[in-house]
Enzyme design. Structure first.
Site, short mmCIF file in Angstrom:
data_model
loop_
_atom_site.label_atom_id
_atom_site.label_comp_id
_atom_site.label_asym_id
_atom_site.label_seq_id
_atom_site.Cartn_x
_atom_site.Cartn_y
_atom_site.Cartn_z
N SER A 121 31.16 -24.83 -30.82
CA SER A 121 30.06 -25.57 -31.67
C SER A 121 29.18 -24.63 -32.02
O SER A 121 28.20 -24.93 -32.88
CB SER A 121 29.53 -26.83 -30.94
OG SER A 121 29.18 -26.18 -29.85
N HIS A 142 36.42 -28.14 -35.41
CA HIS A 142 35.42 -28.46 -34.75
C HIS A 142 35.13 -29.98 -34.96
O HIS A 142 34.71 -30.71 -35.92
CB HIS A 142 34.06 -27.93 -35.41
CG HIS A 142 32.96 -28.15 -34.65
ND1 HIS A 142 31.39 -28.38 -35.32
CD2 HIS A 142 32.56 -28.52 -33.34
CE1 HIS A 142 30.55 -28.68 -34.37
NE2 HIS A 142 31.12 -28.76 -33.09
N GLU A 154 35.23 -30.25 -38.95
CA GLU A 154 34.92 -29.19 -39.78
C GLU A 154 36.04 -28.04 -39.50
O GLU A 154 36.25 -27.57 -38.23
CB GLU A 154 33.42 -28.45 -39.05
CG GLU A 154 32.41 -29.25 -39.73
CD GLU A 154 31.12 -28.84 -39.01
OE1 GLU A 154 29.95 -28.97 -39.90
OE2 GLU A 154 30.87 -28.37 -38.09
N ASN A 192 25.85 -29.37 -37.68
CA ASN A 192 25.10 -28.87 -36.76
C ASN A 192 23.78 -28.04 -37.35
O ASN A 192 22.59 -28.14 -36.62
CB ASN A 192 25.58 -28.02 -35.39
CG ASN A 192 26.21 -28.54 -34.60
OD1 ASN A 192 26.38 -30.12 -34.54
ND2 ASN A 192 27.13 -27.95 -33.75
N1 CAA Z 1 35.04 -42.61 -26.52
C1 CAA Z 1 35.61 -43.51 -27.33
N2 CAA Z 1 34.97 -44.56 -28.01
C2 CAA Z 1 33.63 -44.50 -28.09
C3 CAA Z 1 32.84 -43.95 -27.09
C4 CAA Z 1 33.53 -42.83 -26.51
N3 CAA Z 1 32.83 -41.97 -25.58
N4 CAA Z 1 31.76 -44.31 -27.34
C5 CAA Z 1 31.70 -45.40 -28.08
N5 CAA Z 1 33.14 -45.39 -28.45
C6 CAA Z 1 33.34 -46.52 -29.33
C7 CAA Z 1 33.37 -48.19 -28.88
O1 CAA Z 1 34.63 -48.36 -28.28
C8 CAA Z 1 33.17 -48.84 -30.11
O2 CAA Z 1 34.53 -48.90 -30.88
P1 CAA Z 1 34.95 -50.15 -31.75
O3 CAA Z 1 33.87 -50.21 -32.78
O4 CAA Z 1 36.39 -49.76 -32.14
O5 CAA Z 1 34.55 -51.40 -31.02
C9 CAA Z 1 32.46 -47.73 -31.08
O6 CAA Z 1 32.53 -46.55 -30.44
C10 CAA Z 1 30.98 -48.28 -31.11
O7 CAA Z 1 30.42 -48.07 -29.76
P2 CAA Z 1 29.46 -49.15 -28.99
O8 CAA Z 1 29.42 -50.44 -29.70
O9 CAA Z 1 29.53 -49.04 -27.65
O10 CAA Z 1 28.03 -48.27 -29.33
P3 CAA Z 1 27.50 -47.91 -30.47
O11 CAA Z 1 27.51 -48.87 -31.83
O12 CAA Z 1 25.95 -47.61 -30.00
O13 CAA Z 1 28.37 -46.31 -30.85
C11 CAA Z 1 28.30 -44.01 -30.77
C12 CAA Z 1 28.11 -45.50 -30.07
C13 CAA Z 1 29.58 -44.16 -31.38
C14 CAA Z 1 28.09 -43.01 -29.92
C15 CAA Z 1 27.19 -43.94 -31.98
O14 CAA Z 1 25.95 -44.40 -31.47
C16 CAA Z 1 27.27 -42.95 -32.77
O15 CAA Z 1 27.98 -42.45 -33.59
N6 CAA Z 1 26.06 -41.95 -32.28
C17 CAA Z 1 26.07 -40.59 -33.15
C18 CAA Z 1 26.51 -39.76 -32.24
C19 CAA Z 1 26.64 -38.32 -32.85
O16 CAA Z 1 25.96 -37.89 -33.67
N7 CAA Z 1 27.50 -37.37 -32.26
C20 CAA Z 1 27.42 -35.79 -32.82
C21 CAA Z 1 26.82 -35.03 -31.95
S1 CAA Z 1 26.89 -33.36 -32.51
C22 CAA Z 1 28.33 -32.90 -32.08
O17 CAA Z 1 29.10 -33.72 -31.36
C23 CAA Z 1 28.68 -31.66 -32.44
C24 CAA Z 1 28.37 -30.54 -31.34
O18 CAA Z 1 28.71 -29.32 -31.77
C25 CAA Z 1 27.24 -30.56 -30.45
#
Ligand code: CAA
Length: 557
Positions: A121, A142, A154, A192
């Protein structure tokens, strides 16, 4: 045509690696996952089991489907088990030499035309590739955390990448139901790069005491409609990872926007790494848990709060009408003075006045309207001492606080459009605002069935300040040829789960409106923050009245 990838391997089964394994297995591919020790291999299996188990509990996967998915995965501690893979993705620690070492060892194992992909990343894919014996077969692939949920992949190419290799990976990502975006090897790639400018600005707000951690997260999740607040997100990503990515991006951009936060550095040094260590910006039930538990920063409950029974609303704007109606429904006794030029006498007995004219008064109107300064000067005289005075009109209420002679009781309210999460009303407090004033206003906002956020009374408070600076940054990224409108919007929607990408958002809000706020923010920063200068391309779009997205253009035509 690119060779079709049908067998895959993943090296490193931490959160990201195990998530990537799950993505491949969900897509029906046979996957070999490799870890260095039996213990780490077991942890990888557990992550996979827990994630698919959650899907079963939520009724998204049957037990048979879960078993079939797990049966497609082989977990091993031998790189030699990857001999048959068309593609191997590494998700090992973010150290160039460690990644190069994995690729050098894989060189002796996989077929000559197999593709080696890095899930880095923050590191340069070009540099990783340069240390291998087949740089032309190396690409970036990515994924975003949680990989099974977020659809962006990506695909990063270097000057040496064979287009057949990147095309094969792009095609595979599409086959898996992902949204691939093929981009060049630049710090932060696309998602990012934008994300970390925004996260850094959010961090600065907390570090400078502009807003509490809870209010900041609520402002951006509820007020801006994002899936998570910035601090919750950083705790999820890992503060060490955030710090590292931030440093790499700053090394490239040298923009004050990306200057690494000293607070973040200290947190990492002291072992507060976010969810994974059980403590980050928040405290969690245990290491690895996402359950927040109270700690010394959790806001105290102050018990009963005094709330006025009688409230005044000044103005006839749609917002004034809406607020007057909602206050009435919430049980307040409402005195509505629709005309700012009208008699303010009836406001003498109210405990709170909300000025919501929105527009400057028309000097031609009868009786002639007061401007907002005159209005607050008179409100200071007409209302009883202790009456709270608020304005929804300006970006800063400090001047009005001085004019009214009620420094401690005059604040700004910023009413945001509701999002699917709820509606935020921000309360901008100044230096002299007393605690009880803030508590009363929070309670009034709650009774309007909105969510209060309290911040220092600075231009844009929290939501507009963070959102508009991020939108302006996206335009700058486009202007600098970093990526296209479509690439950026796809990356942000599918990599970060935002309801829309920044360009669709600018077209939705109106580029002219965004520019007005951007100019306010820039002038409010007194030149200390050059990155807030409105992008020339934003100005160009406003002057030429051109939308950024094709959807908006078609809607007009
Ligand atoms: N693994 C698998 N599935 C997951 C999960 C995990 N760790 N966390 C949540 N889920 C799934 C749930 O099972 C649920 O699935 P369904 O809709 O099919 O039932 C869905 O995601 C929604 O989950 P929740 O209802 O429990 O919770 P939520 O609606 O608050 O969603 C979230 C949680 C998916 C994490 C959401 O908040 C989200 O998309 N957040 C943004 C996260 C983000 O920005 N990530 C990028 C970070 S940057 C990066 O990763 C790149 C880097 O290089 C650092």
């Amino acid at each position: 045509m690119a060779r079709r990838i049908s067998s895959v391997g993943v090296v490193g089964l931490g959160t990201m690696g195990a998530g990537i394994v799950e993505v491949f297995a969900r897509g029906g591919l046979e996957v070999v996952g490799v870890e260095t020790t039996e213990e780490l291999a077991d942890r990888g299996r557990e992550i996979l089991q827990a994630s698919t188990g959650r899907a079963v509990r939520r009724g998204k996967l049957s037990e048979e489907e879960q078993q079939a998915l797990l049966d497609r995965v082989t977990v091993s501690t031998e790189l030699a088990d990857l001999a048959g893979a068309d593609l191997v993705v590494e998700a090992v620690p973010e150290v160039v030499s460690v990644k190069q070492d994995v690729f050098l060892r894989l060189d002796d194992v996989v077929a000559e035309d197999a593709v080696l992909a890095t899930n880095t990343s923050s590191l340069s894919v070009t540099e990783i590739a340069a240390g291998t014996r087949r740089p032309e077969r190396v690409v970036g692939m990515h994924f975003f955390n949680p990989a099974p949920v977020l659809r962006l992949v990506e695909v990063i190419t270097t000057p040496r990448t064979d287009p057949e290799a990147s095309e094969g990976v792009r095609e595979l990502a599409e086959r898996l139901g992902k949204k691939p975006v093929v981009v060049g090897d630049r710090a932060g790639f696309v998602a990012n790069y934008l994300l970390f400018g925004y996260l850094n600005s959010a961090l600065a707000m907390v570090e400078q005491g502009h807003v509490s951690r809870e209010d900041l997260d609520v402002a951006m999740r509820v007020g801006a409609g994002l899936p998570m607040g910035p601090l919750t997100l950083m705790d999820l990503i890992g503060l060490d990872v955030c710090h590292h990515i931030g440093e790499v991006i700053y090394g490239h951009s040298r923009s004050p926007l990306h200057r690494p936060s000293t607070m973040l550095g200290r947190m990492v040094t002291s072992g507060r790494l976010g969810r994974k260590s059980g403590q980050g910006f928040y405290t969690y039930a245990s290491a690895g848990s996402g359950e927040v538990v109270p700690d010394e920063l959790t806001p105290a409950d102050h018990g009963d709060v005094e709330v006025p029974e009688a409230v005044g609303v000044v103005g006839s704007s749609p917002l004034a009408e809406d607020l007057a109606g909602r206050l009435d429904e919430a049980g307040f006794r409402v005195t509505h003075v629709p005309d700012a030029g009208g008699d303010l006498g009836p406001l003498a007995s109210v405990g709170l006045v909300i000025e919501a004219q929105e527009e400057e008064p028309d000097p031609e109107s009868e009786p002639a309207g007061r401007d907002v300064d005159d209005l607050f000067a008179e409100l200071g005289e007409v209302t009883a001492p202790g009456t709270l005075l608020t304005t929804v009109n300006t970006y800063s209420g400090v001047a009005l606080a001085a004019i009214s002679g009620r420094a401690g009781e005059t604040t700004v309210l910023r009413v945001h459009a509701p999002t699917p999460h709820a509606q935020v009303i921000e309360i901008g407090r100044n230096h002299a605002t007393a605690g009880p004033t803030v508590r009363t206003l929070r309670e009034v906002v709650r009774r309007l069935e909105a969510v209060p956020v309290v911040a220092r009374d600075r231009t844009g408070l929290v939501v507009d300040a963070l959102l508009v600076s991020y939108l302006n940054d996206a335009v700058r990224m486009l202007d600098e040829g970093y990526a296209t409108v479509d690439q950026v919007d796809t990356a942000i929607r599918h990599g970060l789960g935002y309801p829309m990408g920044p360009f669709a958002m600018i077209d939705h809000i109106g580029a002219d409106e965004v520019l007005v706020i951007a100019e306010e923010l820039y002038s409010g920063s007194a030149g200390y923050q050059p990155h807030l200068a409105p992008s020339p391309l934003l100005v160009e779009h406003v002057l030429l009245d051109q939308p950024f997205t094709e959807g908006a253009a078609a809607g007009r035509g």
